[in-house]
Scaffold this active site. Structure first.
Site, PDB file in Angstrom:
ATOM      1  N   THR A   1      38.870  42.971  35.221  1.00  0.00           N
ATOM      2  CA  THR A   1      38.511  43.240  33.829  1.00  0.00           C
ATOM      3  C   THR A   1      39.701  43.791  33.058  1.00  0.00           C
ATOM      4  O   THR A   1      39.925  43.415  31.897  1.00  0.00           O
ATOM      5  CB  THR A   1      37.328  44.223  33.773  1.00  0.00           C
ATOM      6  OG1 THR A   1      36.187  43.620  34.394  1.00  0.00           O
ATOM      7  CG2 THR A   1      36.982  44.585  32.344  1.00  0.00           C
TER       8      THR A   1
ATOM      9  N   GLU B   1      36.506  34.986  33.555  1.00  0.00           N
ATOM     10  CA  GLU B   1      35.627  35.291  34.689  1.00  0.00           C
ATOM     11  C   GLU B   1      36.181  36.559  35.335  1.00  0.00           C
ATOM     12  O   GLU B   1      37.151  36.514  36.102  1.00  0.00           O
ATOM     13  CB  GLU B   1      35.628  34.138  35.695  1.00  0.00           C
ATOM     14  CG  GLU B   1      35.016  32.856  35.168  1.00  0.00           C
ATOM     15  CD  GLU B   1      33.506  32.909  35.064  1.00  0.00           C
ATOM     16  OE1 GLU B   1      32.921  33.938  35.455  1.00  0.00           O
ATOM     17  OE2 GLU B   1      32.913  31.929  34.585  1.00  0.00           O
TER      18      GLU B   1
END
Length: 541
Positions: free
Chosen positions: A278, A298
């Site tokens: 992330t 993703e």
């Protein structure tokens, strides 16, 4: 599927190692000690690999960047070397890819599907040896390594059918003598940055769909799995060559953060698909958005399995075991939280602990092994740090928590109980085989805990209550992109769209209508009459 590399940090690492080459296991070893030269690993040559490999492909092989030595996580022995791309290689490759697109986009979609079919068949022929390489370089067990190549094969099959079905609707026009249609065209150049944990499948999801949609691809895999990137590209390149198509349709630039940053900032990259953490994904998204580009993200997953009092424990135990321990906890869909109704908490923990004790730890290429090593030594340190933090925050380790005393990056699969649901370590995705077991009282509480983490990738409940199942699937249920019932959080099929919400990035790959992310849509109005009526009945006279 997470790439635990910080772009800035990796750039500093590259500059420090300038002119010395990059080692992902230990200092440079003499050629004779490379696994590729040992008789036991002679099969690597079946994939066209040797001691020194070129990591750039754009119709021709090359590379003028740093040299990476990749290593086997099961023993930290060096496998072979790969020369990465530098920025000059990158620039040349992008130019060749853009030229190749002019050829590829003119090929009819079903003919493009035929090329993808041939790629799938070529992968089938190498599935076992390529699966072996995934196990050797990434560290996942052999059956998972072969299964990952199978995913690429499967998505090729899917894409072949899709190549004859892509299209938009003909819509009713309110104007007489007019037709209203949707036209879908390829975006152009698709950049694909993949992570170490699925070094074949994630590229396959993107590559097969992007190709039948009429795009060309530029791939940057994880530096620690560069040999997989080279081997896969060699297979694809042969298919393109056999069909007298430009090799740059499927280009490769092995590299580090400098190549990734160049792709993110390059306006010629029409879509950038990024699989990774992330934190890095956020940096990538900002760079792409700054140029008003398209990104497909993703990212992380802090996934939960929730078990209600009416659940079938014969399904729960193997499901939780596979979801938490499979790939040594290094899947983006790995179960990291197990929410148990208070009435069954102790029973499930006892049974799960016994199941953990039966997990066979060993060399990933041994067919009897169920659990292999972590990918790097840094991952081992991260695991130990997370276990210590869990203890400090009130958790009790009921299984595992330590390093396995053997060569390689092995740690014990770990179960931690007694933590509050909002403990900082529970709210943090740790890319390791640590399962936090939480005790809940009510359905509302369980659903809220499932949704309270920042990521929203995969989720699962175990119950026989039909009403609860549909509440779980509905607007007040799971907020994840993957919402399961009575199956684990991991093991997604290629036919559905794969991806998640919130800090997972919102991207969708693989099946369903994910193909739309690789195309641009035009709304087209055609006047086949002799009049010029305006929409909404407007008179402009």
């Amino acid at each position: 599927m997470l790439l635990k590399l910080n772009l800035a940090a990796l750039s500093r690492h590259v500059s420090l190692r300038k002119r010395r080459g990059l080692q992902f296991c230990r200092p440079a070893a003499p050629m004779s000690t490379l696994l590729v030269n040992q008789p036991r690993y002679a099969w690597l040559k079946e994939l066209g690999l040797k001691e020194d490999n070129e990591g750039v492909y754009n119709g021709a092989w090359g590379g003028r960047g740093e040299v990476v030595t990749t290593c086997c996580p099961a023993n930290n022995e060096p496998i072979a070397r790969v020369r990465q791309a530098n920025l000059e290689d990158y620039e040349e490759t992008v130019m060749k890819a853009k030229e190749a697109w002019k050829v590829w986009a003119e090929v009819p979609a079903p003919k493009r599907g035929e090329i993808v079919r041939q790629i799938g068949d070529a992968l089938r022929q190498k599935i076992k040896v390529l699966g072996n390489l995934v196990s050797l370089e990434m560290g996942k067990i052999l059956v998972e390594g072969v299964g990952e190549v199978q995913e690429y094969v499967d998505i090729c099959d899917y894409a072949v059918g899709l190549s004859r079905m892509i299209g938009g609707p003909i819509l009713p026009s309110e104007r007489p003598g007019h037709a209203l249609i949707e036209q879908w065209n390829p975006v152009g150049l698709v950049g694909i940055i993949t992570a170490f944990n699925f070094p074949v499948a994630v590229y396959g999801w993107n590559n097969a769909i992007a190709m039948v949609c009429g795009n060309v691809c530029l791939w940057k895999g994880a530096p620690t799995t560069s040999l997989v990137s080279v081997a896969v590209t060699k297979i694809i390149a042969q298919v393109l060559e056999d069909n007298k198509l430009p090799g740059a349709i499927c280009s490769l630039t092995c590299g580090g953060a400098d190549i990734g940053k160049a792709m993110a900032k390059d306006g010629r990259v029409d879509l950038l698909s990024f699989t990774g953490s992330t934190n890095v994904g956020k940096q990538v998204a900002l760079m792409v958005q700054e140029r008003f580009g398209r990104s497909l993200l993703e990212l992380g997953g802090n996934n939960a399995i929730t078990v209600f009092e009416d659940a079938d424990l014969n399904l729960v135990i193997p499901s939780a075991l596979f979801a938490a321990v499979g790939t040594a906890g290094q899947r983006c869909t790995t179960a990291r939280r197990l929410l148990l109704h208070e009435s069954i908490h102790d029973e499930v923990v006892e049974k799960l602990t016994k199941a953990y004790a039966q997990v066979r730890i060993g060399d990933p290429w041994d067919a009897n092994t169920l659990y292999g090593p972590l990918h790097t030594k840094q991952a081992v340190k991260m695991f130990l740090n997370a276990v210590e933090l869990a203890k400090q925050q009130g958790g009790s380790v009921v299984y595992g928590g330590k390093i396995v005393e053997r060569p390689g990056n092995y740690v014990e699969p770990t179960i931690v109980i007694g933590l509050p649901h909002n403990a900082p370590i529970v709210q943090t995705e740790t890319f390791a085989p640590i399962l936090y077991v939480l005790k809940f009282k009510t359905e509302e509480e369980a659903f809220a805990w499932n949704n309270e983490v920042k990521q929203g990738l995969s989720s699962s409940i175990f119950t026989k209550d039909l009403g609860r199942i549909f509440r779980w699937l509905g607007p007040m249920g799971s907020d994840c992109g993957i919402v399961n019932v009575n199956i684990p959080t991991s093991g997604a099929e290629i036919g559905g769209a794969f991806g998640g919400e919130k800090h997972t990035g919102g991207g969708r790959e693989s099946g369903s209508d994910s193909w739309k992310q690789y195309m641009r849509r035009s709304t087209c109005t055609i006047n086949y009459s002799k009049d010029l009526p305006l929409a909404q009945g407007i008179k402009f006279q």
